[in-house]
Structure formats: C-alpha cells, structure tokens
Scaffold this motif. Structure first.
Motif, PDB file in Angstrom:
ATOM      1  N   VAL A 151       0.796  -1.025  -0.512  1.00 19.94           N
ATOM      2  CA  VAL A 151       0.123   0.072  -0.189  1.00 19.94           C
ATOM      3  C   VAL A 151       0.235   1.386   0.035  1.00 19.94           C
ATOM      4  N   HIS A 152       1.213   1.064   1.124  1.00 16.32           N
ATOM      5  CA  HIS A 152       2.787   2.852   1.092  1.00 16.32           C
ATOM      6  C   HIS A 152       3.513   2.537  -0.876  1.00 16.32           C
ATOM      7  N   ARG A 153       3.536   1.911  -1.417  1.00 13.36           N
ATOM      8  CA  ARG A 153       4.396   1.788  -2.284  1.00 13.36           C
ATOM      9  C   ARG A 153       3.196   2.150  -3.696  1.00 13.36           C
ATOM     10  N   LEU A 154       1.733   1.853  -3.713  1.00 12.82           N
ATOM     11  CA  LEU A 154       1.605   1.815  -4.265  1.00 12.82           C
ATOM     12  C   LEU A 154       0.655   3.371  -4.565  1.00 12.82           C
ATOM     13  N   TRP A 155      -0.334   3.014  -3.601  1.00 10.01           N
ATOM     14  CA  TRP A 155      -1.503   3.705  -2.777  1.00 10.01           C
ATOM     15  C   TRP A 155      -1.035   5.239  -1.360  1.00 10.01           C
ATOM     16  N   PRO A 156       0.588   5.354  -1.973  1.00  7.47           N
ATOM     17  CA  PRO A 156       0.605   6.234   0.004  1.00  7.47           C
ATOM     18  C   PRO A 156      -0.474   7.604  -0.997  1.00  7.47           C
ATOM     19  N   THR A 157      -1.169   7.578  -1.724  1.00 10.27           N
ATOM     20  CA  THR A 157      -2.033   9.278  -2.311  1.00 10.27           C
ATOM     21  C   THR A 157      -3.275   9.865  -1.384  1.00 10.27           C
ATOM     22  N   GLU A 158      -4.211   8.054  -1.327  1.00 13.15           N
ATOM     23  CA  GLU A 158      -4.592   7.797  -0.275  1.00 13.15           C
ATOM     24  C   GLU A 158      -5.012   8.644   0.669  1.00 13.15           C
ATOM     25  N   LEU A 159      -4.159   9.027   1.197  1.00 12.36           N
ATOM     26  CA  LEU A 159      -3.599  10.047   2.741  1.00 12.36           C
ATOM     27  C   LEU A 159      -2.774  10.735   2.449  1.00 12.36           C
ATOM     28  N   LEU A 160      -3.706  11.561   1.439  1.00 10.81           N
ATOM     29  CA  LEU A 160      -2.459  13.447   0.996  1.00 10.81           C
ATOM     30  C   LEU A 160      -3.746  13.935   1.819  1.00 10.81           C
ATOM     31  N   PRO A 161      -3.783  14.881   2.300  1.00 11.06           N
ATOM     32  CA  PRO A 161      -4.725  15.460   2.949  1.00 11.06           C
ATOM     33  C   PRO A 161      -5.006  17.100   2.216  1.00 11.06           C
ATOM     34  N   GLY A 162      -6.067  17.405   2.899  1.00 10.17           N
ATOM     35  CA  GLY A 162      -6.875  18.258   2.430  1.00 10.17           C
ATOM     36  C   GLY A 162      -7.123  17.992   0.670  1.00 10.17           C
ATOM     37  N   GLU A 163      -6.612  19.367   0.316  1.00  4.88           N
ATOM     38  CA  GLU A 163      -7.212  19.519  -1.580  1.00  4.88           C
ATOM     39  C   GLU A 163      -6.320  19.265  -2.428  1.00  4.88           C
ATOM     40  N   LEU A 164      -5.221  18.740  -1.602  1.00  7.16           N
ATOM     41  CA  LEU A 164      -4.167  18.484  -2.915  1.00  7.16           C
ATOM     42  C   LEU A 164      -4.260  17.197  -3.892  1.00  7.16           C
ATOM     43  N   ALA A 165      -5.440  16.669  -3.950  1.00  6.09           N
ATOM     44  CA  ALA A 165      -5.611  15.581  -4.433  1.00  6.09           C
ATOM     45  C   ALA A 165      -6.373  15.989  -6.100  1.00  6.09           C
ATOM     46  N   GLN A 166      -7.418  17.264  -5.541  1.00  3.32           N
ATOM     47  CA  GLN A 166      -7.693  17.826  -6.520  1.00  3.32           C
ATOM     48  C   GLN A 166      -7.358  18.892  -7.045  1.00  3.32           C
TER      49      GLN A 166
END
Length: 318
Positions: free
Chosen positions: A229-244
């Motif tokens: 998970v840490h290698r493939l999907w750390p992005t799941e735990l990025l806070p706030g609006e970073l994903a947008q």
C-alpha cells in the motif's frame, strides 16, 4: 440492505486484469462493480490508466453486474455532450444497469488539454450546468443550450438510454454533500461519515442512495501488505485539497514523501484477519450507506476473492 460491490482500479491494473477481476468479483458474490475514470494514474508505480468508456463496453460483454463510474468528471476534459453519449451507450449495453457517478474532478486528469483549472466554486457551477445538459440529452430530443460554461448546438442522442439513467454526485465535505442532494440522484463519498450522509439527506437527498468505497490489501503477511500500500497508494492519505489541485503523477510522488509507512499501517486495512476486513466494510453500512465498493490493492487478487467469498461477504450479510 447494503449491497457490496468490487472496485476496479483503472490506475493500477491493465484492461485484461480489470476484466479478470470483474469475472472473479461476480463469482465471489459481489453484486455490483465500480470503476475509476482517470487519464493519469496517481503515481508512476500504479502504472495504468485505460479509457473508462472502452472498459465499460468490455465489461458489458463480460459480466452481468451493474456498473458505476467512481467518478467521471463531465466538465473539462470531456464536454458534457460527449459524456452524455458515452453514458447513454453504456446504459444501453448494460441493459439499464449503469449509473453515472460524477464529480468536480482533479487537475491531474483534467488539465491535459491545457485548460485552466477552475476554483471549486466554479467547478461546482460547471458540474451543475453539465448535468442539466446531460439530462436533456438523455431524453433523445434535439438540444441547443447557451449557458455560462457550455454551448450545445442542435445535438441529439440517437441512441439514448432506454431506461432511467441515474446520476450520482461525489463530494467530500458538507457543501459538496448539499450540492449532491440538490442536483444528484445519489451521493458518492469515500469515508463512512454519518454526518456527511445527514448533510446530503438534509440538502435534498432524502430517500436517495449513498455509495462509498474503500481500498484494502488482503495478504498473509501484514507487513508486506503495508509495504504494498505504501508503494502503490500513499496518495490515499494526502490531506485537504491536494488530490484536486496537483497536476501530475510526479507532483503526487513528491507530496507522498510526507506519507509514512506508519500512517499507512494505521489507516489502511491490511493483512488476512477477516474480522478486521468485515469491520472496515461494515462501518459504511453503519453510517447509512446503501452500496459499498471494496478494492484490493496489489497483485494478490486470488487470495482476496477467496477470502471475501468464504468469510467476509457472508459475515457482512449475516
């Protein structure tokens, strides 16, 4: 009663792998499918991003399960007229078993044509107008539209939906939940938050379905699963609006350096304890969700489907 579906991650798997997972999901007893709509993966380690509308056509010939997009952005990369045609054809191919899940999108996917990435307020207004256009086109009538964001000139779907095609709206905060209640036929959100469900219902969504999704990593070695998970999907735990707002996989990789292995171990269900997996998924039902989609991270799909078929899904339904 809550339904349990499987989430097809188009960022992590090839088209052939996604179709194989869909078959396995149906055999294991999942009753629905959801699929992500991305132009880019979140990071290079995930390494894939097939075109969702091609995948849905293939899924319609592979399984008998309903399919929902989680989620499509119908406002920037694709004009609402094109999204309407794609969704209508998907619904016809699936004999009405298609739901169009939509959201305001991410710069990661929507900047690729060089368009300006709007503020959330503008994106929400664009989504509202786009859904008006899409619903008009779903009628099969000739549509012309002159709006703040979109122009439609004498467009008509000659293969419109033959059955009602619901549109569910994604959101991650109270304002977005209220928007979904106002313009959506259902609400999509990824955390089992009963307060958001109430905000959706109070904002006009009373009686409409709420759906969500969660990623897990089933595996016999919990430490190894956490590493995956840490290698493939750390992005799941990025806070706030970073994903947008982050525009490229490289930017997500830079931001993900802030996500530690310990954060992943605490936040994501990993390992082979069926009770832990059951509790994770059941939290959505307890929060008032009508559909929950579970995605398995990493290559060990066979063990996941065997475990969920034999233990987790029966416990959830029991």
């Amino acid at each position: 009663m809550t339904e349990y579906g499987y989430f097809l991650s188009s960022e992590e798997f090839t088209p052939a792998e996604l179709l194989d997972q869909a078959r396995r999901a149906e055999q294991a007893g999942f009753t629905r499918l959801a699929i992500s709509d991305h132009f880019h993966p979140w990071n290079d380690a995930q390494g894939n991003s097939p075109f969702v509308w091609s995948m849905i056509g293939a899924l319609s010939q592979t399984v008998t399960l309903p399919v929902t997009t989680l989620v499509t952005c119908p406002t920037v990369r694709l004009h609402p007229t094109v999204t309407a045609q794609a969704a209508a054809t998907s619904s016809v191919l699936l004999d009405g078993r298609f739901t169009l899940g939509v959201g305001t999108g991410e710069a990661l996917n929507e900047h690729v044509n060089g368009d300006r990435w709007p503020s959330f307020a503008d994106r929400a207004d664009m989504l509202d107008e786009a859904l008006q256009v899409i619903r008009e086109l779903f009628t099969g009538r000739l549509v012309s539209h002159r709006g703040r964001h979109y122009t439609v000139d004498n467009a008509r779907l000659y293969t419109p939906p033959t059955q009602p095609l619901p549109i569910y709206v994604s959101g991650f905060g109270p304002n977005a939940a209220e928007l979904a209640g106002r313009i959506g036929d259902g609400f999509v959100t990824m955390t089992p938050d009963a307060d958001l469900v109430r905000a959706f219902h109070d904002g006009g969504g009373a009686g409409k379905p709420v759906i969500g999704g969660v990623k897990v990593c089933w595996g016999p070695d919990r430490d190894s699963a956490v590493d995956t998970v840490h290698r493939l999907w750390p992005t799941e735990l990025l806070p706030g609006e970073l994903a947008q707002v982050l525009p490229t996989p490289a930017h997500f990789e830079q931001a993900s350096e802030l996500v530690t292995r310990e954060m992943v171990a605490e936040a994501v269900t990993c390992g082979d304890d069926p009770d832990e997996h059951t509790r994770t998924v059941r939290a959505y039902a307890d929060a008032g969700f009508d559909e929950v989609y579970v995605g398995q991270i990493g290559p060990d799909q066979t063990a996941f489907f065997d475990a969920y078929a034999g233990n987790v899904l029966p416990a959830l339904r029991g």
